[in-house]
Motif scaffolding. Structure first.
Motif, mmCIF file in Angstrom:
data_model
loop_
_atom_site.group_PDB
_atom_site.id
_atom_site.type_symbol
_atom_site.label_atom_id
_atom_site.label_comp_id
_atom_site.label_asym_id
_atom_site.label_seq_id
_atom_site.Cartn_x
_atom_site.Cartn_y
_atom_site.Cartn_z
ATOM 1 N N GLY A 130 -7.717 -2.946 -3.697
ATOM 2 C CA GLY A 130 -6.735 -2.188 -4.469
ATOM 3 C C GLY A 130 -6.104 -1.066 -3.675
ATOM 4 O O GLY A 130 -4.896 -0.789 -3.810
ATOM 5 N N LEU A 131 -6.883 -0.416 -2.810
ATOM 6 C CA LEU A 131 -6.349 0.711 -2.034
ATOM 7 C C LEU A 131 -5.353 0.271 -0.967
ATOM 8 O O LEU A 131 -4.476 1.054 -0.586
ATOM 9 C CB LEU A 131 -7.500 1.479 -1.385
ATOM 10 C CG LEU A 131 -8.368 2.315 -2.333
ATOM 11 C CD1 LEU A 131 -9.587 2.855 -1.610
ATOM 12 C CD2 LEU A 131 -7.554 3.467 -2.922
ATOM 13 N N VAL A 132 -5.497 -0.944 -0.445
ATOM 14 C CA VAL A 132 -4.580 -1.391 0.603
ATOM 15 C C VAL A 132 -3.332 -2.054 0.030
ATOM 16 O O VAL A 132 -2.393 -2.347 0.770
ATOM 17 C CB VAL A 132 -5.292 -2.351 1.585
ATOM 18 C CG1 VAL A 132 -6.490 -1.690 2.220
ATOM 19 C CG2 VAL A 132 -5.709 -3.635 0.887
ATOM 20 N N TYR A 177 -4.906 0.498 -10.042
ATOM 21 C CA TYR A 177 -5.743 0.147 -11.193
ATOM 22 C C TYR A 177 -7.027 -0.542 -10.738
ATOM 23 O O TYR A 177 -8.127 -0.253 -11.247
ATOM 24 C CB TYR A 177 -4.971 -0.766 -12.143
ATOM 25 C CG TYR A 177 -3.826 -0.099 -12.861
ATOM 26 C CD1 TYR A 177 -4.031 0.582 -14.048
ATOM 27 C CD2 TYR A 177 -2.534 -0.150 -12.356
ATOM 28 C CE1 TYR A 177 -2.978 1.195 -14.722
ATOM 29 C CE2 TYR A 177 -1.473 0.457 -13.007
ATOM 30 C CZ TYR A 177 -1.703 1.124 -14.189
ATOM 31 O OH TYR A 177 -0.660 1.737 -14.846
ATOM 32 N N LEU A 178 -6.902 -1.482 -9.793
ATOM 33 C CA LEU A 178 -8.087 -2.158 -9.282
ATOM 34 C C LEU A 178 -9.081 -1.163 -8.689
ATOM 35 O O LEU A 178 -10.290 -1.251 -8.927
ATOM 36 C CB LEU A 178 -7.685 -3.190 -8.219
ATOM 37 C CG LEU A 178 -7.099 -4.511 -8.694
ATOM 38 C CD1 LEU A 178 -6.723 -5.374 -7.505
ATOM 39 C CD2 LEU A 178 -8.078 -5.242 -9.586
ATOM 40 N N LEU A 200 -5.126 5.391 5.624
ATOM 41 C CA LEU A 200 -5.607 4.486 4.580
ATOM 42 C C LEU A 200 -6.809 3.676 5.046
ATOM 43 O O LEU A 200 -7.730 3.403 4.265
ATOM 44 C CB LEU A 200 -4.477 3.550 4.140
ATOM 45 C CG LEU A 200 -3.430 4.150 3.208
ATOM 46 C CD1 LEU A 200 -2.341 3.124 2.894
ATOM 47 C CD2 LEU A 200 -4.066 4.637 1.916
ATOM 48 N N VAL A 201 -6.793 3.269 6.317
ATOM 49 C CA VAL A 201 -7.960 2.556 6.844
ATOM 50 C C VAL A 201 -9.202 3.431 6.766
ATOM 51 O O VAL A 201 -10.295 2.977 6.376
ATOM 52 C CB VAL A 201 -7.696 2.100 8.298
ATOM 53 C CG1 VAL A 201 -8.978 1.599 8.944
ATOM 54 C CG2 VAL A 201 -6.638 1.004 8.331
ATOM 55 N N LEU A 202 -9.063 4.710 7.121
ATOM 56 C CA LEU A 202 -10.199 5.623 7.025
ATOM 57 C C LEU A 202 -10.631 5.838 5.574
ATOM 58 O O LEU A 202 -11.831 5.953 5.280
ATOM 59 C CB LEU A 202 -9.845 6.964 7.678
ATOM 60 C CG LEU A 202 -9.647 6.947 9.190
ATOM 61 C CD1 LEU A 202 -9.283 8.337 9.694
ATOM 62 C CD2 LEU A 202 -10.911 6.452 9.886
ATOM 63 N N SER A 223 -5.290 7.562 -6.115
ATOM 64 C CA SER A 223 -4.716 6.469 -6.918
ATOM 65 C C SER A 223 -4.015 6.937 -8.185
ATOM 66 O O SER A 223 -3.004 6.354 -8.583
ATOM 67 C CB SER A 223 -5.822 5.471 -7.284
ATOM 68 O OG SER A 223 -6.435 4.944 -6.136
ATOM 69 N N LEU A 224 -4.541 7.960 -8.850
ATOM 70 C CA LEU A 224 -3.995 8.338 -10.152
ATOM 71 C C LEU A 224 -2.542 8.818 -10.072
ATOM 72 O O LEU A 224 -1.727 8.457 -10.939
ATOM 73 C CB LEU A 224 -4.883 9.402 -10.788
ATOM 74 C CG LEU A 224 -4.735 9.589 -12.303
ATOM 75 C CD1 LEU A 224 -4.923 8.276 -13.032
ATOM 76 C CD2 LEU A 224 -5.722 10.635 -12.814
ATOM 77 N N PRO A 225 -2.148 9.640 -9.063
ATOM 78 C CA PRO A 225 -0.728 9.996 -8.981
ATOM 79 C C PRO A 225 0.192 8.785 -8.826
ATOM 80 O O PRO A 225 1.302 8.774 -9.375
ATOM 81 C CB PRO A 225 -0.670 10.910 -7.752
ATOM 82 C CG PRO A 225 -2.040 11.492 -7.646
ATOM 83 C CD PRO A 225 -2.948 10.391 -8.077
#
Length: 625
Positions: A205-207, A292-293, A234-236, A272-274
């Motif tokens: 989800g983050l990527v 969301y994931l 993002l990788v970190l 993620s929330l923003p």
């Protein structure tokens, strides 16, 4: 009179460890916190102040307007970790508060590097909670950016100070709690299975893109298409989430485990929330599934950690080995139901509409066709898990087969997201959402199967296992073939470039990577497993690779002059090698392992004395003399 301090070499009385854990979890308050932990709490509060001030002053000079009124939300997200840690310490849970600071600090370096992109080129940053550019004018970094970086640095420093013993005195209450004996290994191993599955979902989800955008000045990039510094950051962040979840699941101290996972969840929410709010509130933006994931997966993992790792107030007489007892049959039943649901969702995703075009008929799609064999396979294996006779034998194959759900599901979602981004009149259809649901349900089924497997391994002696060399040879060849099968294109055509691992990395590529890792792991584990379990693992891996080899006949119609690529031939060779290895595993002996000590056999009771006939009289007395 004060009780003496127990020597570290003196064995603890029965139930002492659990009793002390329950009592001191209520008593480790502000006065028991070591000075270094108090310094960490103050530094974390200072970091939150810097973060709030940085967003209020603006990260660039003459900053454009924000996409929405984000000041209150960003302030709440900034103060959440330090306020939680301070409150826990004040109410007698200093060790859990220290874990919160440590978990939040794990993501601070990655978040700082993401913010550094404003120094290099602020126009490439998609942060609608901070600003939304309206022109191509160069953005100059402002004072707020330096405050943001200072806030991240203070957060990281607070986590370093709070980690471990925090330089607590050896005889102090805090030090004794940190040095207390570990909790049940079985409980930690089950929590680790959940952590690996849910953390992987959160990482995916983050990527993914934080939102979908039709604004040329605010592009919603995924990890691969992001600017350099954002990509590194993002990788970190992803690595920190994975490491934090694994640490929380495997930590010997339940209080630390609960604190770390709460800190990781709070820091991930700040990322993620923003993006979720921006997708809902900003013009020309729409929500993406990635944030969301990430949040849902970590929220579920937090609940799991709190349940599996125990909470204060348990039975003190239970000792440190108190754990959640699960009946294997019921776990297999839950796993089978989830498997059937995942298969049904995959079949609906295969036959349902992938795209909806305003005023036109549904376009023909191809990527979703791989979901047909996937759904049939997972449904069949899931239904088999519902039978007590075959559940334990089939479970390894079922777990490996779930990799095919990710493989086909990621390709389906990639095609749907790409098609919907062409025009505002093209929308994602219901079939694509069912494919996404199949992936999520498959992840839950994998976790449930891991719990069942952990319960089964508790009753098996796993010491001194050796590699089954006759199985290792074909497995080694299969692993070598699998790298090419998933790394090289399956279909070649003059006007078609397939997504891959080494080039054209897209959402489909994540499915390729995960499926490849699944079959490699299955092959490695099979060389040390019992024959039936090894064969099941290898047959499951062969099924995943075999479904991958069906890409050309099922999806070749999406391009003209489609031919089999090198990946297709390697997939066929890989599938054959796994089948050979499965046959060898069934025919050969189990890997050598230490036999458990035989239990003593009770001798049969002697017959009662009155049934034994003895001579009487002088002869008898002479015999006894």
């Amino acid at each position: 009179m004060n009780s003496r301090t127990r020597s570290p070499h003196e064995p603890a009385p029965s139930g002492y460890g659990r009793t002390r854990q329950v009592e001191q979890a209520e008593q480790l308050g502000w006065s028991d916190a070591p000075p270094q932990l108090r310094l960490a709490l103050g530094l974390s509060v200072l970091g939150a102040v810097f973060l709030i001030a940085g967003t209020a002053l603006g990260v660039v000079q003459d900053s454009p307007d924000k996409g929405f009124a984000s000041t209150a939300l960003l302030a709440l997200l900034a103060v959440a970790p330090p306020l939680t840690a301070v409150a826990l310490t004040q109410f007698g849970r200093a060790l859990t508060g220290a874990g919160v600071l440590t978990g939040a600090a794990l993501l601070a370096p990655g978040r700082a590097i993401v913010d550094l992109q404003f120094m290099q080129d602020g126009l490439l940053v998609s942060r609608p909670e901070l600003l939304v550019p309206t022109s191509l004018a160069q953005l100059t970094p402002g004072t707020g950016l330096w405050l943001l970086l200072g806030g991240h640095l203070a957060t990281a420093g607070a986590g370093v100070l709070a980690a471990g013993r925090a330089r607590a005195a050896p005889g102090s209450a805090y030090g004794l709690e940190v040095d207390a004996g570990p909790t049940s290994v079985n409980a930690r191993s089950r929590a680790m299975g959940w952590a690996l599955a849910l953390a992987t979902v959160a990482a995916v989800g983050l990527v993914m893109p934080p939102f979908r955008s039709n604004n040329a000045f605010l592009l919603g990039h995924d990890l691969i298409d992001s600017p350099n510094l954002v990509r590194v950051g993002l990788v970190l962040v992803v690595a920190a989430v994975l490491a934090g979840c694994a640490f929380a699941a495997g930590s010997a101290r339940p209080a630390v485990a609960r604190g770390v996972i709460v800190g990781v969840l709070a820091a991930t929410a700040a990322v993620s929330l923003p993006a979720i709010v921006a997708g809902l509130a900003v013009d020309r933006l729409s929500p993406g599934p990635g944030p969301y994931l990430a949040l849902i997966a970590l929220t579920l993992l937090t609940i799991v950690i709190f349940v599996l790792r125990g909470v204060a107030g348990g039975d003190p007489s239970a000792g440190d080995d108190t754990e959640l007892e699960l009946e294997a049959g019921r776990v297999h039943l839950v796993t089978g139901v989830l498997g059937v649901l995942a298969g049904v969702a995959a079949l609906v995703g295969a036959f349902g509409p992938q795209l909806a075009v305003d005023g036109l008929d549904e376009p023909v799609t191809y990527a979703n066709r791989l979901l047909i064999p996937v759904g049939l396979l997972v449904c069949l294996l899931g239904a088999t898990l519902l039978t007590n006779r075959w559940a334990a034998t089939v479970r390894p194959a079922f777990v490996v087969s779930l990799g095919s759900v990710v493989l086909a599901g990621s390709a389906t979602l990639d095609a749907a997201f790409t098609g919907s981004g062409i025009s505002d009149s093209i929308h994602i259809g219901a079939g694509a959402w069912f494919a996404a649901a199949a992936v999520v349900i498959a992840a839950a089924a994998a976790v449930s199967a891991a719990v069942a497997g952990g319960a089964e391994r508790d009753d098996v002696d796993l010491t001194e296992r050796t590699v089954h060399m006759s199985v290792a040879a074909p497995v080694a060849a299969a692993i070598l073939f699998s790298v090419g099968a998933f790394g090289f294109p399956m279909v070649t055509s003059p006007d078609f470039v397939a997504p891959g691992i080494w080039s054209e990395f897209r959402l489909t590529s994540w499915g390729l990577v995960i499926a490849m890792l699944v079959v490699i792991a299955a092959g490695v584990i099979s060389t040390m497993a019992r024959p039936a379990r090894a064969a099941a693992l290898l047959l499951g891996a062969a099924a995943v690779v075999g479904i991958h080899a069906l890409e050309l006949p099922l999806t070749g119609g999406r391009t003209t002059d489609a031919e089999a690529g090198s990946g297709t031939w390697l997939a066929m060779a890989c599938c054959l090698a796994f089948l050979v290895a499965a046959g060898v595993a069934l025919a050969g002996p189990a890997p050598a392992m230490t036999e458990p000590e035989p239990e003593p056999v009770e001798k049969p009771a002697e017959k009662p004395a009155e049934t034994i006939k003895r001579p009487v009289g002088k002869r008898a007395r002479g015999g006894r003399a």
